[in-house]
Design a protein around this motif. Structure first.
Motif, PDB file in Angstrom:
ATOM      1  N   ASN A  48      60.600 -18.978-156.096  1.00  0.00           N
ATOM      2  CA  ASN A  48      59.169 -19.281-156.151  1.00  0.00           C
ATOM      3  C   ASN A  48      58.506 -19.348-154.777  1.00  0.00           C
ATOM      4  O   ASN A  48      57.411 -19.899-154.655  1.00  0.00           O
ATOM      5  N   LEU A  51      55.094 -17.727-154.790  1.00  0.00           N
ATOM      6  CA  LEU A  51      54.189 -18.504-155.634  1.00  0.00           C
ATOM      7  C   LEU A  51      53.718 -19.757-154.905  1.00  0.00           C
ATOM      8  O   LEU A  51      52.517 -20.074-154.907  1.00  0.00           O
ATOM      9  N   THR A  54      51.148 -19.140-152.367  1.00  0.00           N
ATOM     10  CA  THR A  54      49.819 -18.938-152.952  1.00  0.00           C
ATOM     11  C   THR A  54      49.198 -20.260-153.392  1.00  0.00           C
ATOM     12  O   THR A  54      48.006 -20.506-153.186  1.00  0.00           O
ATOM     13  N   TYR A 157      59.433 -25.922-158.102  1.00  0.00           N
ATOM     14  CA  TYR A 157      58.969 -25.400-159.385  1.00  0.00           C
ATOM     15  C   TYR A 157      57.902 -26.317-159.968  1.00  0.00           C
ATOM     16  O   TYR A 157      57.829 -27.506-159.645  1.00  0.00           O
TER      17      TYR A 157
END
Length: 223
Positions: A48, A51, A54, A157
């Protein structure tokens, strides 16, 4: 190890670019890509990390590209090509290196600031994993006070009900930190980085309910 194509344009590099190792983790190796970026190579996808880059652009080292990379193990036309999962990220400076030029009180203030940042991340229902000296970096563009950039966030996560609480010693520190313990300069840095909960205050405890509306609410969702 040699990179045959530019990862951004897919153009052939003439001559191929030799990759020099600058760091190593449990399952990834980090090489210098150019003066401003590094490339991480692994046998598996990078989790991740893109991700989280971002979701939290103000506090993580920016991921600018990821995909499969073909490298030559040696120079020459007959060399074997090996495929890795690659991730290109902007360079940062490890905090422990910056500590060498800081006093003990400055280091303590920085760690309180790190605790406040991690508490804020947890308040966004993200479970933080793998936080240690190799993951705490600073933005080389800022001198005093230093600004945190977290790296190697591939194991973080979006947890929901399955979150892990107090996963590391750093998080246990974060749990007990109050913004009043921070130097005034770090109050300013935290607000510039957007590390505020829904009512605009700095996060001081885990599991703040960011879904509850409140008067004068501030949207602290990372952009």
């Amino acid at each position: 190890m040699f990179l045959l194509k530019d990862v951004f344009s897919n153009a052939l590099m003439r001559p191929p670019r030799q990759l020099r190792m600058v760091g190593k983790g449990n399952w990834r190796v980090v090489y210098g890509y150019n003066e401003k970026m590094v490339i991480k190579l692994a046998d598996a996808p990078h989790g991740n990390e893109a991700l989280m880059s971002t979701l939290f652009p103000s506090i993580t080292a920016e991921v600018v590209w990821q995909g499969k990379v073909h490298v030559a193990m040696q120079a020459g036309p007959a060399t074997e090509l090996v495929t890795f999962y690659g991730l290109v990220q902007k360079r940062s400076e490890l905090a422990v290196e910056r500590f060498k030029s800081m006093g003990k009180e400055q280091i303590k203030e920085f760690l309180f600031y790190v605790g406040a940042v991690l508490t804020w991340v947890e308040s966004k229902n993200v479970s933080i994993c793998d936080v240690g000296p190799s993951n705490l970096a600073v933005n080389p563009a800022y001198a005093d006070p230093p600004r945190l950039l977290l790296v190697d966030t591939q194991d973080w996560y979006q947890a929901g009900a399955q979150r892990k609480k107090g996963f590391s010693g750093m998080l246990r520190l974060a749990y007990s930190v109050c913004p009043e313990d921070l130097a005034p300069a770090y109050h300013h840095v935290l607000r510039q980085q957007g590390c505020a909960i829904h009512n605009g205050e700095l996060a001081t405890t885990f599991n703040r309910d960011t879904n509850e509306a409140s008067p004068g609410a501030v949207d602290a969702t990372p952009r």
